[in-house]
Design a protein around this motif. Structure first.
Motif, PDB file in Angstrom:
ATOM      1  N   GLY A  63       0.800  -1.226   0.000  1.00 29.92           N
ATOM      2  CA  GLY A  63       0.000   0.000   0.000  1.00 29.92           C
ATOM      3  C   GLY A  63       0.822   1.261   0.000  1.00 29.92           C
ATOM      4  O   GLY A  63       0.480   2.244  -0.671  1.00 29.92           O
ATOM      5  N   TRP A  64       1.933   1.262   0.752  1.00 29.84           N
ATOM      6  CA  TRP A  64       2.765   2.460   0.811  1.00 29.84           C
ATOM      7  C   TRP A  64       3.992   2.378  -0.095  1.00 29.84           C
ATOM      8  O   TRP A  64       4.585   3.416  -0.416  1.00 29.84           O
ATOM      9  CB  TRP A  64       3.227   2.717   2.248  1.00 29.84           C
ATOM     10  CG  TRP A  64       2.115   2.952   3.208  1.00 29.84           C
ATOM     11  CD1 TRP A  64       1.756   2.166   4.249  1.00 29.84           C
ATOM     12  CD2 TRP A  64       1.198   4.058   3.224  1.00 29.84           C
ATOM     13  NE1 TRP A  64       0.681   2.693   4.921  1.00 29.84           N
ATOM     14  CE2 TRP A  64       0.321   3.859   4.316  1.00 29.84           C
ATOM     15  CE3 TRP A  64       1.036   5.181   2.425  1.00 29.84           C
ATOM     16  CZ2 TRP A  64      -0.711   4.746   4.622  1.00 29.84           C
ATOM     17  CZ3 TRP A  64       0.005   6.065   2.727  1.00 29.84           C
ATOM     18  CH2 TRP A  64      -0.848   5.851   3.816  1.00 29.84           C
ATOM     19  N   GLY A  65       4.353   1.165  -0.527  1.00 31.75           N
ATOM     20  CA  GLY A  65       5.550   1.007  -1.340  1.00 31.75           C
ATOM     21  C   GLY A  65       5.318   1.145  -2.830  1.00 31.75           C
ATOM     22  O   GLY A  65       6.141   1.744  -3.546  1.00 31.75           O
ATOM     23  N   PHE A  66       4.202   0.607  -3.342  1.00 31.08           N
ATOM     24  CA  PHE A  66       3.942   0.665  -4.780  1.00 31.08           C
ATOM     25  C   PHE A  66       3.854   2.094  -5.304  1.00 31.08           C
ATOM     26  O   PHE A  66       4.499   2.427  -6.316  1.00 31.08           O
ATOM     27  CB  PHE A  66       2.664  -0.115  -5.112  1.00 31.08           C
ATOM     28  CG  PHE A  66       2.227   0.039  -6.533  1.00 31.08           C
ATOM     29  CD1 PHE A  66       2.904  -0.608  -7.557  1.00 31.08           C
ATOM     30  CD2 PHE A  66       1.140   0.835  -6.860  1.00 31.08           C
ATOM     31  CE1 PHE A  66       2.503  -0.461  -8.878  1.00 31.08           C
ATOM     32  CE2 PHE A  66       0.732   0.990  -8.171  1.00 31.08           C
ATOM     33  CZ  PHE A  66       1.420   0.331  -9.180  1.00 31.08           C
ATOM     34  N   PRO A  67       3.093   2.991  -4.667  1.00 32.21           N
ATOM     35  CA  PRO A  67       3.070   4.376  -5.173  1.00 32.21           C
ATOM     36  C   PRO A  67       4.428   5.060  -5.093  1.00 32.21           C
ATOM     37  O   PRO A  67       4.754   5.905  -5.935  1.00 32.21           O
ATOM     38  CB  PRO A  67       2.038   5.072  -4.279  1.00 32.21           C
ATOM     39  CG  PRO A  67       1.907   4.216  -3.085  1.00 32.21           C
ATOM     40  CD  PRO A  67       2.168   2.820  -3.533  1.00 32.21           C
ATOM     41  N   ALA A  68       5.248   4.686  -4.103  1.00 31.18           N
ATOM     42  CA  ALA A  68       6.587   5.281  -4.007  1.00 31.18           C
ATOM     43  C   ALA A  68       7.448   4.874  -5.202  1.00 31.18           C
ATOM     44  O   ALA A  68       8.222   5.684  -5.731  1.00 31.18           O
ATOM     45  CB  ALA A  68       7.257   4.842  -2.703  1.00 31.18           C
TER      46      ALA A  68
END
Length: 532
Positions: free
Chosen positions: A339-344
């Motif tokens: 959830g927080w890694g893919f958009p980064a």
């Protein structure tokens, strides 16, 4: 060929001062004025062009006895040459010559590139012999560029040694008529190099809806996060984690959107007076990193919102499809990293591929701190990061979420024939369940894609209204509608009203057969009765 052009301009410049009589030669793109002026009877000369689109003798004026530059509001360009103040050249006539070019195609610059295909009038003023004028003043009427405004300009002359434009010995300013006025200490070919900033127009109604919608969504999301965290012990951990993550990313996006979406640097007026030569007629602002940072965070948190909604729909699908209600024990860790890694990762790739310090507009827009989408002709450009850095991944996640919503709705509408009538779910409750899922899965963003296909004012208002209030909709469906929240609200209201003293009293009148009438009253707040 370029050397030939320079030789041609030098020849025209010499030719203009070699004529012994007053002559004017006019061609569609060229005009040459020669004159012989007595310095004893004149302080200076002025040469003017009224209409830049048409080189005609009637629109070209020459004043052999001018004392100062006289600017005509309708004049395209005016040049004034003031004779030397000394007396050494006052005994004979002086030949003056002017050459007017409708464009600068004969002067090919390396330091200035025309990216907006603007036109620049070049004017040459020359005195015969080695006479050096007191000063030369030139006035240029700024060119009007569609959907753009003048940002910066420089007064320059053509340097035959450098074979390019130079600003040495020249200065510039704007006069009261809005013309660009230049002053130089020598005579040669002059031009004003202008750079423009693109203008952006947007509807005030949409701006108002956006601000109001974002504000109430911020309040709603904040209350939802607080409620979900405070009541986490009475609910399952995983749904709380997913919903709180959606609310957190969406809340951060709304806050950043309100305070950082508008690039304030693009609206600031240019106050530089250095007469620095612009590199292009399209002004590209130097990146101060502030707007770029806002763009990075806006892209990240909005992508994070859609990523978490997709994870939410995956979990819902697994719970509906599987016969058990327990997910994998590493599910929480996996979804947190995703959830927080893919958009980064998407933001890092987008930023690294398109951002340059000398050209930040490859990554973001100028007017708004958001991903670049259009080219200089205001056409959608597939090479810009808006497509593959946002629209494409969001389209994939929206398609998946829409499929899950359809599957959930169909599943909800099925009626088990073994259930009794009292056990059947009301239609209204089924509808609200599907609607609440559509809200949390950000299905309303589909309208934005429809607006991209066909721009429509009604679609724009609907999209703006639904997306900016998404946070408040989540608050209504996932907080206000819960029985636990309503119970907490009732308890809070009861406590508040209990602390407020009530001054009214309730009287009961009773009649007895053998005694006189008695009146009793009861205090509502303290539940104490007394007899009067």
């Amino acid at each position: 060929m370029f050397v030939f052009f320079l030789s041609l301009t030098e020849a025209l410049q010499k030719f203009s001062v070699q004529s012994t009589s007053d002559t004017l030669m006019v061609q569609p793109n060229l005009a040459v004025q020669s004159a012989s002026v007595s310095e004893a009877n004149s302080r200076g000369v002025q040469f003017s062009l009224i209409d830049p689109k048409s080189f005609m003798a009637s629109r070209i004026h020459f004043n052999p006895n001018a004392s100062q530059l006289t600017t005509n509001s309708s004049g395209a360009v005016q040049i004034f040459i003031q004779f030397p103040s000394g007396q050494s050249h006052k005994t004979t006539n002086t030949s003056v010559g002017f050459v007017l070019y409708q464009n600068d195609k004969l002067f090919r610059s390396k330091v200035f590139i025309s990216e907006l295909h603007t036109n620049r009038i070049v004017i040459s003023g020359q005195l015969s012999g080695k006479i050096i004028p007191n000063h030369v003043e030139i006035s240029f009427k700024p060119e009007k560029v569609l959907n753009a405004s003048l940002r910066n300009f420089a007064c320059v002359f053509w340097n035959y040694t450098l074979r390019d434009w130079s600003s040495y010995g020249c200065s510039g300013k704007k006069n009261s008529l809005g013309h660009l006025q230049c002053q130089c200490n020598h005579t040669t070919n002059f031009v004003v190099l202008m750079s423009f900033r693109m203008n952006y127009a947007y509807v005030d109604v949409l701006n108002t809806i956006t601000i109001v919608g974002c504000c109430i969504s911020i309040i709603g999301l904040s209350l939802t996060i607080i409620y979900q965290i405070m009541t986490r012990k009475s609910r399952k951990t995983k749904p709380t984690l997913l919903l709180v993550s959606i609310c957190m990313s969406l809340l951060m996006f709304y806050v950043l959107f309100i305070f950082g979406i508008t690039n304030k640097e693009s609206t600031e007026e240019n106050s530089k007076n250095s007469n620095e030569i612009p590199t292009s007629d399209l002004d590209i602002p130097q990146d101060s990193c502030c707007c770029t940072v806002f763009t990075v965070f806006l892209q990240y948190f909005l992508l994070a919102t859609f990523t978490w909604t997709t994870i939410y729909s995956i979990q819902l699908f697994l719970l509906l499809k599987c016969t058990f209600n327990q997910l994998h024990r590493y599910f929480t860790a996996i979804v947190t990293v995703t959830g927080w890694g893919f958009p980064a990762i998407v933001v890092a790739i987008t930023l690294g591929a398109t951002y340059r310090v000398d050209n930040p507009l490859g990554y973001r827009q100028e007017e708004f701190c958001w991903l670049a989408a259009l080219d200089r002709e205001k056409m959608f450009d597939i090479r810009k990061p808006m497509l593959w850095g946002f629209l494409f991944p969001v389209a994939l996640m929206l398609s998946f979420n829409t499929g899950i919503l359809v599957y959930f709705t169909v599943t909800q509408c099925r009626t088990n024939p073994d259930l009794k009538s009292t056990q059947k779910t009301p239609i209204l409750k089924k509808f609200l369940s599907s609607l609440s899922l559509a809200v949390v899965l950000s299905i309303t963003w589909v309208i934005g894609y429809l607006h991209l296909v066909e721009e429509n004012y009604v679609l724009a208002i609907i999209f703006c209204l639904l997306t900016t209030t998404q946070g408040f909709q989540i608050f209504i469906f996932f907080t206000v509608r819960t029985s636990a929240f309503r119970k907490h609200v009732r308890n809070i209201l009861h406590s508040v009203f209990t602390l407020i003293p009530m001054h009214h009293q309730k009287y009961n009148l009773q009649l007895h057969r053998k005694t006189r009438p008695k009146a009793t009253y009861k205090n509502v707040d303290s539940n104490i009765s007394s007899t009067a």
